[in-house]
Scaffold this motif. Structure first.
Motif, short mmCIF file in Angstrom:
data_model
loop_
_atom_site.label_atom_id
_atom_site.label_comp_id
_atom_site.label_asym_id
_atom_site.label_seq_id
_atom_site.Cartn_x
_atom_site.Cartn_y
_atom_site.Cartn_z
N ARG A 828 0.84 -1.20 0.00
CA ARG A 828 0.00 0.00 0.00
C ARG A 828 0.87 1.25 0.00
O ARG A 828 0.57 2.23 -0.69
CB ARG A 828 -0.93 -0.02 1.21
N GLU A 829 1.97 1.20 0.74
CA GLU A 829 2.88 2.34 0.78
C GLU A 829 3.52 2.61 -0.58
O GLU A 829 3.67 3.76 -0.99
CB GLU A 829 3.97 2.08 1.83
N VAL A 830 3.88 1.55 -1.28
CA VAL A 830 4.58 1.71 -2.56
C VAL A 830 3.62 2.08 -3.69
O VAL A 830 3.92 2.95 -4.52
CB VAL A 830 5.34 0.41 -2.91
N TYR A 831 2.45 1.43 -3.73
CA TYR A 831 1.54 1.64 -4.87
C TYR A 831 0.43 2.65 -4.59
O TYR A 831 -0.19 3.16 -5.53
CB TYR A 831 0.93 0.30 -5.30
N PHE A 860 -16.42 -1.84 -3.16
CA PHE A 860 -16.51 -0.87 -2.08
C PHE A 860 -17.44 0.28 -2.51
O PHE A 860 -17.77 0.42 -3.69
CB PHE A 860 -15.12 -0.35 -1.71
N SER A 861 -17.83 1.10 -1.55
CA SER A 861 -18.78 2.18 -1.83
C SER A 861 -18.18 3.20 -2.76
O SER A 861 -16.97 3.49 -2.72
CB SER A 861 -19.19 2.86 -0.51
N ASP A 862 -19.02 3.77 -3.61
CA ASP A 862 -18.59 4.82 -4.53
C ASP A 862 -17.97 5.97 -3.74
O ASP A 862 -18.51 6.42 -2.73
CB ASP A 862 -19.79 5.31 -5.33
N GLY A 863 -16.80 6.41 -4.18
CA GLY A 863 -16.11 7.51 -3.52
C GLY A 863 -15.19 7.08 -2.39
O GLY A 863 -14.54 7.92 -1.76
N SER A 864 -15.11 5.77 -2.12
CA SER A 864 -14.22 5.28 -1.06
C SER A 864 -12.76 5.44 -1.47
O SER A 864 -12.41 5.46 -2.65
CB SER A 864 -14.49 3.80 -0.80
N MET A 865 -11.91 5.51 -0.47
CA MET A 865 -10.47 5.40 -0.71
C MET A 865 -10.13 3.92 -0.82
O MET A 865 -10.37 3.15 0.11
CB MET A 865 -9.67 6.05 0.42
N VAL A 866 -9.64 3.51 -1.98
CA VAL A 866 -9.35 2.10 -2.21
C VAL A 866 -7.89 1.92 -2.55
O VAL A 866 -7.20 2.84 -3.02
CB VAL A 866 -10.23 1.53 -3.35
N ASP A 867 -7.39 0.72 -2.31
CA ASP A 867 -6.01 0.39 -2.64
C ASP A 867 -5.81 0.38 -4.16
O ASP A 867 -6.69 -0.06 -4.91
CB ASP A 867 -5.64 -0.99 -2.09
N ASN A 868 -4.64 0.81 -4.60
CA ASN A 868 -4.29 0.73 -6.02
C ASN A 868 -3.82 -0.68 -6.37
O ASN A 868 -2.75 -0.88 -6.95
CB ASN A 868 -3.19 1.75 -6.35
N VAL A 869 -4.65 -1.65 -6.03
CA VAL A 869 -4.29 -3.04 -6.30
C VAL A 869 -4.25 -3.30 -7.80
O VAL A 869 -3.55 -4.21 -8.26
CB VAL A 869 -5.27 -3.99 -5.57
N GLU A 870 -4.97 -2.48 -8.59
CA GLU A 870 -4.94 -2.62 -10.04
C GLU A 870 -3.59 -2.23 -10.64
O GLU A 870 -3.30 -2.61 -11.77
CB GLU A 870 -6.04 -1.78 -10.68
N ASP A 871 -2.78 -1.48 -9.92
CA ASP A 871 -1.53 -0.96 -10.47
C ASP A 871 -0.33 -1.85 -10.16
O ASP A 871 0.78 -1.58 -10.66
CB ASP A 871 -1.25 0.43 -9.90
N VAL A 872 -0.52 -2.88 -9.36
CA VAL A 872 0.61 -3.71 -8.92
C VAL A 872 1.24 -4.41 -10.12
O VAL A 872 0.56 -5.03 -10.94
CB VAL A 872 0.14 -4.75 -7.89
N ASP A 873 2.54 -4.29 -10.25
CA ASP A 873 3.25 -5.01 -11.30
C ASP A 873 3.07 -6.50 -11.11
O ASP A 873 3.07 -7.02 -9.98
CB ASP A 873 4.74 -4.65 -11.27
N THR A 874 2.94 -7.21 -12.22
CA THR A 874 2.62 -8.64 -12.14
C THR A 874 3.65 -9.42 -11.34
O THR A 874 3.29 -10.27 -10.52
CB THR A 874 2.47 -9.22 -13.55
N VAL A 875 4.92 -9.15 -11.55
CA VAL A 875 5.96 -9.89 -10.81
C VAL A 875 5.85 -9.62 -9.32
O VAL A 875 6.07 -10.52 -8.50
CB VAL A 875 7.36 -9.57 -11.36
N VAL A 876 5.48 -8.42 -8.94
CA VAL A 876 5.28 -8.10 -7.52
C VAL A 876 4.08 -8.86 -6.99
O VAL A 876 4.11 -9.45 -5.90
CB VAL A 876 5.08 -6.58 -7.33
N GLY A 877 3.02 -8.90 -7.77
CA GLY A 877 1.80 -9.56 -7.33
C GLY A 877 1.99 -11.03 -7.07
O GLY A 877 1.58 -11.54 -6.02
#
Length: 1008
Positions: A828-831, A860-877
């Motif tokens: 979460r800190e990195v992405y 999650f609810s519209d307008g929530s603060m969500v993790d940028n899990v979509e941005d994680v590089d595949t090798v990191v994931g």
């Protein structure tokens, strides 16, 4: 796939248009038992498919049954699952099987634990009975038991889940960049795309030297000398598609073209998914490397960034997380393999243009901010690093075409080329073009052999075997290769590469010597070899030329390597019973010698489906049926009235004919899409974490249980690796790498030396590069989707937040769970995070469980603060996937890529299917590959994980060519398992020594 177990111990496939919220087939009332008679008249295609899976299911043990201790709740779940409860193969990618099953299915196969863990995004089969160690077995049992036991149901259900994944991967994940994709979707001249077998773009171009020989501008067909052996540049493996798999063909994709290169924002869905958060250097690759990949050190001075202590002192210590059941031989093996399969480089070079590699910014929530000098110093990254850009093949906008479902691209936004052959042809040893072949030295005394120099004539075993000669000034050579062995692929050289190249050069010569001995004994006997120009003319042993024997040796060695990887390396990498069965299915089939089962299923598929009538369903049949028969040798015998799946039977007349192209080529299946490796396959083989910083060097002449020194891997790169192996001998390197555990594929576990690697060829201020950061950049350069979309594209469930990386099987408050929670916070800190917008649809590859579109808020609810899990590089994931099947060194995401491509590289290669015959390999060569040598199959003492097992192929190769290892290898079952480890009971991961290794200091430590 949803498997139903019922009171009658019969499971079948039911096609239903409706599904529940997990995408599994609806439950219906149990119909009557199926009829026993099987014929075209009595059994319609749908019922035939059900019957085939019935046979496979019951063989695998997924049918209902009982165990010594009654499990009424589990057996009731099996009984209430209806006849016809299989989930249908999806007809739309958004409805595909994602590894999740219904409650009753989970309970039937794994009891309460399997039910409890269904809510995680990870596959359910990992929680079934019997798929882990002895603790995973059903209560009251201490062995697998019958196919109908609870353990049998669990294991069989897992294998069936894996097979369904393979079926749908073949159906939804083939995207060729070579100009054939439009026809794959739309078909050609009334033939549906998946049934196409010949493609104009796979014909040799006019400038190719063999253009006229294959038919020129007409319909091309390989014949004569072009089909006898593996051609240098890989042409004519497929007789009617001569260009397929050859050098310089474009890499394919396994994901929708529209999902590639997300940082370019070429379509609205990609922009919705990532906003403006991505770029080649966003998030900063060196920051990602230093925070998420760096191995923590308890005593940094003792490691010295991977350089160790002066004099290679055994007191040096570089901490790393250790894989429980893989050794360093396994780590270097996969590099040896990838050098054969793929490369983006041209003679060790990338493009000439240089670029920065980060160390400039950090992400704070939704904002990227510049790093200050104190942060740079703390991270240890370097702003002045530069690296050469990757070559691109096509960079122009791709064309598009209309389909019923909308508009599709004909290729990815950019493409690159594979500069080696895509075949499993040992091209790293023998060559893939004229320049690489010039580096291959042959023995002047017998040119059928590879040249080997006697280096240590006084050492046992060294006198006759020797080492590869050195590159000389006349060889095509990148300056950084100076001082290395002469071999076809000398790039990224190390002691590990030197070891394997020398070992298999010896193996090549061992086969040639065996052939020469047979030739001397029976010069006039039939060798089995044939010339396609004179297919009926016998070729005696004494008529086989040196060039022919050299190429036969290549065929044999390549097949041995493929067998080692499929039946030895992969089962150790994926150390559990379902994947042992699955890898066995790929090579030799699940049915073994039970020919009746393979024959019965083969007749069903042959009688009920023709590819041109229903190619999609034919592909499903093919995948299922090869699980029973096995892929290796498929189609290498032809019997009247028998299907391709029939096993060899000496009692029947074999009609296979070298003069018939349909027989020579008959075992291959490309599933409508020409074979090449996809870019995604390259990505998931970034396994640097397996390599330690220091090699625990041992000496057979001293004591195998003593670590004599700690040799930095850095000191074994390039020419230093050649000298290290020559000076210390193959036996000692085998012992050292065989005893030492590989690194665990996990976050914060990459070698420190790779983050600070000296590359003298770089004309930059630092002359260094962070290879870990470079891996991330290369994936981005080649358009690999980010992790969450990557999973969706491959038919796996998405993650919604960084906390989903945590393995819920770990107890709350345990050290393991606490560490995973720490790393999820670091992700979460990195992405970063962002405020989500539910109006933005972010994928068309998958739907929510309720059938609605997946949006930016991920539930999650519209307008929530969500993790940028979509941005994680595949090798990191995938390194962060802590929830893995028992014993699996790799993540389930990587496994999904392997399931598809490990099968395809066998399915598509005729030298592993219909051309695995004496006409190509000689009778001696076929015997050598099948029997792991000429002594025939040799069985290990006792059983391993409940199975009687052969002495493994790599162990046989080691014993043949490094006989000094005889005593050391005596108790070894799998050469990629740490050699002195006591394997214990059923798939145990224990780190415990054999009695003879109790004094080995490696067993006195768990982590360091």
């Amino acid at each position: 796939m949803k498997l139903s177990d019922n009171p009658f111990s019969i499971a079948t496939l039911r096609r239903s248009p409706e599904s529940d919220d997990d995408g599994n087939a609806e439950q219906v009332e149990t119909p009557g038992l199926p009829r026993a008679k099987i014929s075209d008249k009595d059994v319609p295609p749908g019922r035939a498919f059900r019957l085939s899976l019935l046979c496979l299911t019951c063989f695998l043990g997924a049918c209902a049954g009982t165990t010594p201790r009654v499990d009424r709740e589990g057996d009731l779940a099996c009984a209430t699952m209806p006849l016809g409860g299989f989930r249908p193969v999806a007809d739309d990618r958004t409805k595909r099987f994602v590894g999740k099953v219904q409650v009753d299915t989970a309970r039937c196969r794994g009891g309460d634990d399997a039910v409890r863990l269904r809510g995680s995004p990870y596959v359910d089969w990992a929680n079934y009975w019997g798929v882990g160690d002895a603790g995973s077995m059903a209560d009251g049992s201490d062995a697998i038991g019958s196919h109908l036991s609870r353990n049998g149901r669990g294991i069989g259900g897992a294998v069936l889940d894996l097979e369904y994944q393979r079926i749908e991967l073949i159906k939804f994940n083939l995207f060729a960049n070579d100009g054939t994709y439009q026809e794959y979707v739309l078909g050609r001249e009334g033939i549906k795309g998946p049934a196409l077998q010949v493609w104009p773009s796979m014909q040799l171009p006019a400038e190719h030297p063999a253009y006229a020989a294959v038919g020129g501008a007409g319909a091309q067909l390989c014949g004569g000398e072009l089909i006898r052996f593996r051609n240098l540049d890989g042409i004519c493996n497929d007789l009617r598609n001569p260009l397929m798999g050859s050098t310089l063909q474009p890499f394919a994709r396994n994901v929708q073209f529209e999902s590639t290169y997300p940082d370019l924002g070429k379509n609205q869905i990609a922009r919705n998914r990532h906003g403006d958060r991505l770029g080649l250097l966003k998030p900063d690759p060196q920051v990602v490397s230093r925070k998420l990949f760096t191995r923590a050190q308890s005593n940094p001075e003792s490691c010295n960034e991977g350089y160790g202590l002066p004099g290679e002192s055994a007191m040096a210590r570089c901490d790393y997380k250790k894989a429980p059941v893989l050794n360093v031989l396994a780590a270097f093996w996969i590099q040896f393999m990838t050098h054969d399969w793929f490369s983006h480089l041209e003679e060790g070079h990338n493009d000439t243009e240089m670029m920065t590699v980060g160390c400039a910014s950090k992400r704070i929530g939704e904002v990227d901010e510049s790093l200050d000098q104190s942060e740079i110093a703390r991270l240890g990254c370097r702003q002045d690093d530069r690296i050469d850009k990757s070559f691109l093949f096509q960079d122009s906008a791709p064309e598009s075409f209309a389909t019923q479902g909308g508009v599709q691209l004909t290729r990815a936004y950019r493409t690159t080329r594979n500069t080696v052959t895509a075949w499993w042809d040992a091209s790293q040893i023998y060559g893939y073009d004229q320049a690489s072949r010039r580096r291959v030295k042959r023995d002047a005394r017998d040119p059928a052999k590879l040249a080997l120099d006697a280096v240590h004539a006084s050492r046992q075993g060294e006198r006759q075997n020797g080492y590869l000669p050195m590159l000389d000034a006349s060889d095509p050579m990148n300056p950084q290769w100076n001082g290395q062995e002469a071999t076809a692929f000398p790039d990224n050289w190390s002691a590990g590469m030197s070891f394997y190249h020398n070992l298999f050069a010896r193996e090549h010569n061992a086969f040639v010597e065996a052939f020469r001995r047979q030739e001397a004994l029976t010069p006039d006997a039939d060798s089995g070899l044939r010339n396609p120009m004179r297919p009926d003319t016998t070729i005696r042993y004494d008529e086989v030329s040196t060039d022919e024997l050299f190429e036969i040796g290549r065929l044999v060695v390549a097949a041995e390597i493929a067998k080692i990887h499929t039946t030895e390396w992969t089962p150790q990498l994926l150390y559990n019973e379902p994947l042992y069965q699955a890898t066995k299915a790929n090579w030799e089939g699940l049915f073994g010698e039970q020919d009746f089962a393979a024959t019965a299923l083969g007749r069903i598929v042959a009688d009920n489906f023709q590819a041109a009538q229903d190619p999609a369903r034919a592909a499903q049949w093919y995948s299922v049926l090869t699980s029973g028969r096995g892929i290796f040798g498929l189609g290498n015998h032809v019997y009247a009235g028998e299907s391709i799946f029939a096993r060899p039977d000496s009692r029947k007349a074999d009609l296979w004919n070298l003069g018939n192209p349909d027989h020579v080529n008959g075992g291959v299946n490309h599933f409508g899409s020409p074979f090449n490796f996809p870019e995604e396959f390259v990505s998931v083989y970034r396994l640097h974490a397996m390599v330690p910083d220091l090699i625990e060097y041992r000496d057979l002449a001293v004591d195998s249980n003593v670590i004599v020194s700690k040799v930095p891997v850095l000191a074994t790169l390039r020419a230093d690796g050649t000298q290290a192996v020559r000076q210390r001998g193959l036996a000692n390197w085998a012992l050292s790498m065989g005893r030492q555990r590989a690194g665990q594929l996990s976050l914060q576990n990459d070698p420190q030396f790779l983050q600070n690697l000296m590359l003298p060829r770089l004309q930059t201020p630092t002359h260094k590069v962070d290879v870990v950061a470079l891996d991330i950049i290369r994936d981005r350069e080649r358009g690999i989707p980010r992790f969450n979309e990557f999973r969706r594209q491959y038919g796996l469930k998405q993650l919604r937040r960084f906390d989903d990386f945590v393995d819920l099987r770990q107890a709350q408050g345990s050290p393991e769970r606490a560490e995973q929670e720490r790393l999820s916070r670091l992700l979460r800190e990195v992405y970063g995070t962002h405020r989500c917008d539910a109006s933005k649809i972010i994928t068309n590859a998958q739907l929510n469980d309720d059938g609605t579109a997946i949006d930016d808020c991920l539930g999650f609810s519209d307008g929530s603060m969500v993790d940028n899990v979509e941005d994680v590089d595949t090798v990191v994931g995938w390194l962060g996937e802590f929830t893995r099947p028992h014993g699996s060194a790799i993540s389930e995401t990587q496994l999904q890529v392997f399931i598809l491509n490990a099968s395809r590289r066998l399915f598509s290669d005729r030298f592993f299917t219909s051309s695995f015959r004496p006409e190509f390999y000689t009778s001696l060569g076929v015997q050598w590959v099948n029997g792991n040598g000429l002594d025939g199959k040799i069985m290990e003492r006792g059983k391993a994980n409940g199975h009687a097992v052969e002495v493994s192929p790599l162990k046989r190769v080691l014993l043949r060519n490094i006989p000094e290892l005889q005593q050391e290898l005596d108790s070894v079952i799998n050469a990629f398992d740490p050699w002195a480890r006591d394997r214990g009971s059923y798939y145990s991961l224990q780190w415990k020594p054999h009695p003879y290794a109790r004094s080995d200091p490696a067993f006195g430590e768990e982590v360091h």
